[in-house]
Design a protein around this motif. Structure first.
Motif, PDB file in Angstrom:
ATOM      1  N   ARG A 232      31.139 -27.496 -29.831  1.00  0.00           N
ATOM      2  CA  ARG A 232      30.141 -27.067 -28.860  1.00  0.00           C
ATOM      3  C   ARG A 232      28.774 -26.867 -29.512  1.00  0.00           C
ATOM      4  O   ARG A 232      27.772 -26.668 -28.818  1.00  0.00           O
ATOM      5  CB  ARG A 232      30.587 -25.753 -28.202  1.00  0.00           C
ATOM      6  N   ASP A 233      28.749 -26.905 -30.830  1.00  0.00           N
ATOM      7  CA  ASP A 233      27.500 -26.688 -31.541  1.00  0.00           C
ATOM      8  C   ASP A 233      26.502 -27.800 -31.208  1.00  0.00           C
ATOM      9  O   ASP A 233      26.789 -28.984 -31.352  1.00  0.00           O
ATOM     10  CB  ASP A 233      27.766 -26.661 -33.048  1.00  0.00           C
ATOM     11  N   GLY A 234      25.326 -27.414 -30.765  1.00  0.00           N
ATOM     12  CA  GLY A 234      24.299 -28.391 -30.423  1.00  0.00           C
ATOM     13  C   GLY A 234      24.513 -29.090 -29.101  1.00  0.00           C
ATOM     14  O   GLY A 234      23.869 -30.107 -28.830  1.00  0.00           O
ATOM     15  N   ALA A 235      25.394 -28.547 -28.252  1.00  0.00           N
ATOM     16  CA  ALA A 235      25.658 -29.156 -26.942  1.00  0.00           C
ATOM     17  C   ALA A 235      24.865 -28.419 -25.864  1.00  0.00           C
ATOM     18  O   ALA A 235      24.870 -27.183 -25.807  1.00  0.00           O
ATOM     19  CB  ALA A 235      27.146 -29.108 -26.626  1.00  0.00           C
ATOM     20  N   PHE A 236      24.187 -29.148 -24.993  1.00  0.00           N
ATOM     21  CA  PHE A 236      23.379 -28.583 -23.917  1.00  0.00           C
ATOM     22  C   PHE A 236      23.619 -29.393 -22.648  1.00  0.00           C
ATOM     23  O   PHE A 236      23.897 -30.593 -22.716  1.00  0.00           O
ATOM     24  CB  PHE A 236      21.893 -28.617 -24.272  1.00  0.00           C
ATOM     25  N   ASN A 237      23.479 -28.741 -21.489  1.00  0.00           N
ATOM     26  CA  ASN A 237      23.647 -29.477 -20.232  1.00  0.00           C
ATOM     27  C   ASN A 237      22.360 -29.589 -19.432  1.00  0.00           C
ATOM     28  O   ASN A 237      22.370 -30.090 -18.310  1.00  0.00           O
ATOM     29  CB  ASN A 237      24.775 -28.883 -19.387  1.00  0.00           C
ATOM     30  N   CYS A 238      21.257 -29.113 -20.003  1.00  0.00           N
ATOM     31  CA  CYS A 238      19.958 -29.333 -19.374  1.00  0.00           C
ATOM     32  C   CYS A 238      18.861 -29.144 -20.420  1.00  0.00           C
ATOM     33  O   CYS A 238      19.087 -28.553 -21.483  1.00  0.00           O
ATOM     34  CB  CYS A 238      19.743 -28.398 -18.181  1.00  0.00           C
ATOM     35  N   VAL A 239      17.693 -29.678 -20.126  1.00  0.00           N
ATOM     36  CA  VAL A 239      16.540 -29.564 -21.016  1.00  0.00           C
ATOM     37  C   VAL A 239      15.374 -28.991 -20.229  1.00  0.00           C
ATOM     38  O   VAL A 239      15.085 -29.428 -19.104  1.00  0.00           O
ATOM     39  CB  VAL A 239      16.145 -30.935 -21.607  1.00  0.00           C
ATOM     40  N   VAL A 240      14.706 -28.012 -20.818  1.00  0.00           N
ATOM     41  CA  VAL A 240      13.510 -27.415 -20.233  1.00  0.00           C
ATOM     42  C   VAL A 240      12.335 -27.746 -21.138  1.00  0.00           C
ATOM     43  O   VAL A 240      12.306 -27.338 -22.301  1.00  0.00           O
ATOM     44  CB  VAL A 240      13.646 -25.886 -20.080  1.00  0.00           C
ATOM     45  N   ALA A 241      11.381 -28.507 -20.622  1.00  0.00           N
ATOM     46  CA  ALA A 241      10.179 -28.871 -21.372  1.00  0.00           C
ATOM     47  C   ALA A 241       8.998 -28.094 -20.805  1.00  0.00           C
ATOM     48  O   ALA A 241       8.738 -28.137 -19.598  1.00  0.00           O
ATOM     49  CB  ALA A 241       9.925 -30.372 -21.286  1.00  0.00           C
ATOM     50  N   ARG A 242       8.298 -27.389 -21.669  1.00  0.00           N
ATOM     51  CA  ARG A 242       7.201 -26.527 -21.230  1.00  0.00           C
ATOM     52  C   ARG A 242       5.882 -26.931 -21.872  1.00  0.00           C
ATOM     53  O   ARG A 242       5.845 -27.350 -23.031  1.00  0.00           O
ATOM     54  CB  ARG A 242       7.517 -25.077 -21.586  1.00  0.00           C
ATOM     55  N   GLY A 243       4.813 -26.780 -21.087  1.00  0.00           N
ATOM     56  CA  GLY A 243       3.473 -27.062 -21.576  1.00  0.00           C
ATOM     57  C   GLY A 243       2.482 -26.106 -20.956  1.00  0.00           C
ATOM     58  O   GLY A 243       2.849 -25.028 -20.465  1.00  0.00           O
ATOM     59  N   GLU A 244       1.229 -26.520 -20.966  1.00  0.00           N
ATOM     60  CA  GLU A 244       0.155 -25.669 -20.430  1.00  0.00           C
ATOM     61  C   GLU A 244      -0.865 -26.560 -19.746  1.00  0.00           C
ATOM     62  O   GLU A 244      -1.330 -27.546 -20.327  1.00  0.00           O
ATOM     63  CB  GLU A 244      -0.487 -24.884 -21.571  1.00  0.00           C
ATOM     64  N   ASN A 245      -1.198 -26.211 -18.481  1.00  0.00           N
ATOM     65  CA  ASN A 245      -2.180 -27.031 -17.772  1.00  0.00           C
ATOM     66  C   ASN A 245      -3.603 -26.652 -18.174  1.00  0.00           C
ATOM     67  O   ASN A 245      -3.823 -25.749 -19.006  1.00  0.00           O
ATOM     68  CB  ASN A 245      -1.969 -26.950 -16.259  1.00  0.00           C
ATOM     69  N   THR A 246      -4.572 -27.334 -17.584  1.00  0.00           N
ATOM     70  CA  THR A 246      -5.971 -27.135 -17.978  1.00  0.00           C
ATOM     71  C   THR A 246      -6.490 -25.755 -17.619  1.00  0.00           C
ATOM     72  O   THR A 246      -7.522 -25.320 -18.147  1.00  0.00           O
ATOM     73  CB  THR A 246      -6.849 -28.209 -17.310  1.00  0.00           C
ATOM     74  N   ASP A 247      -5.802 -25.042 -16.731  1.00  0.00           N
ATOM     75  CA  ASP A 247      -6.202 -23.677 -16.373  1.00  0.00           C
ATOM     76  C   ASP A 247      -5.555 -22.636 -17.283  1.00  0.00           C
ATOM     77  O   ASP A 247      -5.772 -21.431 -17.096  1.00  0.00           O
ATOM     78  CB  ASP A 247      -5.828 -23.378 -14.914  1.00  0.00           C
ATOM     79  N   ALA A 255      15.370 -31.163 -16.754  1.00  0.00           N
ATOM     80  CA  ALA A 255      16.260 -32.308 -16.547  1.00  0.00           C
ATOM     81  C   ALA A 255      17.693 -31.847 -16.767  1.00  0.00           C
ATOM     82  O   ALA A 255      17.992 -31.190 -17.774  1.00  0.00           O
ATOM     83  CB  ALA A 255      15.916 -33.438 -17.519  1.00  0.00           C
ATOM     84  N   TYR A 256      18.572 -32.153 -15.818  1.00  0.00           N
ATOM     85  CA  TYR A 256      19.973 -31.755 -15.887  1.00  0.00           C
ATOM     86  C   TYR A 256      20.832 -32.957 -16.264  1.00  0.00           C
ATOM     87  O   TYR A 256      20.578 -34.080 -15.814  1.00  0.00           O
ATOM     88  CB  TYR A 256      20.432 -31.182 -14.548  1.00  0.00           C
ATOM     89  N   ASP A 257      21.848 -32.711 -17.074  1.00  0.00           N
ATOM     90  CA  ASP A 257      22.790 -33.761 -17.439  1.00  0.00           C
ATOM     91  C   ASP A 257      23.771 -33.941 -16.282  1.00  0.00           C
ATOM     92  O   ASP A 257      24.706 -33.165 -16.115  1.00  0.00           O
ATOM     93  CB  ASP A 257      23.539 -33.383 -18.718  1.00  0.00           C
ATOM     94  N   LEU A 258      23.551 -34.973 -15.488  1.00  0.00           N
ATOM     95  CA  LEU A 258      24.396 -35.259 -14.324  1.00  0.00           C
ATOM     96  C   LEU A 258      25.209 -36.537 -14.516  1.00  0.00           C
ATOM     97  O   LEU A 258      25.781 -37.051 -13.556  1.00  0.00           O
ATOM     98  CB  LEU A 258      23.523 -35.367 -13.066  1.00  0.00           C
ATOM     99  N   ASP A 259      25.270 -37.024 -15.765  1.00  0.00           N
ATOM    100  CA  ASP A 259      26.029 -38.235 -16.048  1.00  0.00           C
ATOM    101  C   ASP A 259      27.515 -37.949 -15.846  1.00  0.00           C
ATOM    102  O   ASP A 259      28.086 -37.038 -16.452  1.00  0.00           O
ATOM    103  CB  ASP A 259      25.769 -38.663 -17.485  1.00  0.00           C
ATOM    104  N   SER A 260      28.169 -38.750 -15.021  1.00  0.00           N
ATOM    105  CA  SER A 260      29.565 -38.493 -14.657  1.00  0.00           C
ATOM    106  C   SER A 260      30.514 -38.561 -15.847  1.00  0.00           C
ATOM    107  O   SER A 260      31.585 -37.953 -15.821  1.00  0.00           O
ATOM    108  CB  SER A 260      30.022 -39.478 -13.572  1.00  0.00           C
TER     109      SER A 260
END
Length: 360
Positions: A232-247, A255-260
């Motif tokens: 289970r080490d290094g296993a994830f079922n979704c990815v959250v990517a964060r940034g910052e807008n111009t304000d 993104a969710y891992d929905l691969d059957s």
């Protein structure tokens, strides 16, 4: 797959006569046109920053030449010497077709008795070694920043389908050049690989394509079997990517891992809850960019968590990591798989692949 003629492709489907040669260059000067390679192995693992490793065994004396690296200008010294390895296939009448396997930076050479052991790594070693002497503040676009990070160590090639965009104002990296390149590629998003000609190619992240080869268990010496490891080490079922807008507001995409067929899919038995992998970068300035980065990061993560098989086979000098192959065996029938790792011998022996299934 590396370029090969139809004749050579047909020959490597069975036992064949092979040869390996190596040229050594340093700062544009040819130091040795034909190293006497007695044995060796080329290992590739595309989960690593520097994906390629080469080990060579060279006789200490051959054809009147001492191959022990006794001075910095010696062909096998580790002071900027690069070796170009080519794999030869006898296509008839002792005529060889040579397949370029790539350029590798010599990192260590050791003399022991009558042999010299040579270690070499992929050219991205040059980037991994080269920390910033002072903070680096990029300007311009993603493409121009890639060039600033790696040239003149490597020449850069860009896939025409990539969409370039501007670097946000105020971006800075303190010391890690390779880390800066990785962050930029993750945010673009794009992949990087060193080609057989020694260029750094920047291209879209994908594990799709038509199979370049069909592999069948118990045919032509091929053996296919499942790898019996799980963690289970290094296993994830979704990815959250964060940034910052111009304000200055935080934004994110998920993104969710929905691969059957994924063993860690979001709606499967791996976990009843989200197990997220977080990626954050000021290079992400819109929600659309965050979502795209999250999806491609998920594609990369699948490369280490998907179901894998080990393949033993007659060496095929055209195969590289990232190639798609069709696998029949171990309960599978013509299932597309991607090569994640490979070990190619530089002497008559078996080649080993680690492949990941892309379909049920």
């Amino acid at each position: 797959m590396l370029e090969m003629s139809d004749a050579a492709l047909a020959i490597v489907q069975r036992s064949f006569t092979m040869a390996v040669r190596g040229e050594v260059w340093r700062d544009g000067e040819l130091l040795a046109a034909d190293i006497p390679i007695a044995d060796g192995t080329e290992d590739r693992d595309r989960s690593l920053t520097v994906a390629e490793r080469v080990s060579l065994t060279v006789p200490r004396r051959d054809r009147g030449i001492d191959w022990s690296p006794t001075h910095p200008d010696h062909p096998l010294a580790a002071y900027g010497q690069q070796i170009r390895v080519s794999y030869g296939v006898d296509v008839g009448r002792s005529e060889f077709e040579w397949i370029d396997r790539g350029w590798f930076l010599i990192t260590e050479s050791t003399t022991d008795g009558d042999t010299v052991s040579v270690q070499a790594e992929g050219l991205l070693t040059l980037i991994e070694e080269a920390k910033f002497a002072a903070p680096f503040q990029p300007s311009g676009t993603f493409a121009s920043t890639v060039r600033s990070l790696v040239e003149p160590a490597l020449t850069v090639e860009f896939d025409d389908t990539l969409e370039d965009r501007s670097i946000p104002v105020g971006m800075q990296w303190d010391d890690d050049r390779a880390g800066a390149l990785t962050e930029l590629l993750d945010a673009w998003p794009a992949d990087a690989r060193v080609t057989e000609s020694g260029a750094l190619r920047i291209e879209p992240v994908t594990d799709e394509g038509d199979p370049v080869l069909s592999l069948t268990d118990d045919v032509g010496g091929t053996v296919v079997r499942w790898l019996g490891s799980s963690s289970r080490d290094g296993a994830f079922n979704c990815v959250v990517a964060r940034g910052e807008n111009t304000d200055g507001n935080q934004i994110q995409g998920v993104a969710y891992d929905l691969d059957s067929i994924s063993p860690v899919r979001f709606d499967g038995p791996f976990s009843p809850l989200a197990v997220p992998y977080f990626f954050s970068s000021p290079l992400l300035t819109t929600v659309a960019q965050c979502r795209k980065a999250a999806q491609t990061t998920l594609t990369r993560l699948r490369r280490t968590t998907g179901r894998r098989l080990e393949v033993s086979m007659v060496p095929h000098p055209g195969l590289i990591t990232g190639d798609i192959v069709s696998v029949t065996g171990a309960g599978l029938t013509a299932v597309p798989c991607v090569i994640e790792q490979l070990s190619l011998p530089y002497s008559p022996s078996e080649q080993r692949l680690t492949v990941r299934t892309l379909a049920a």
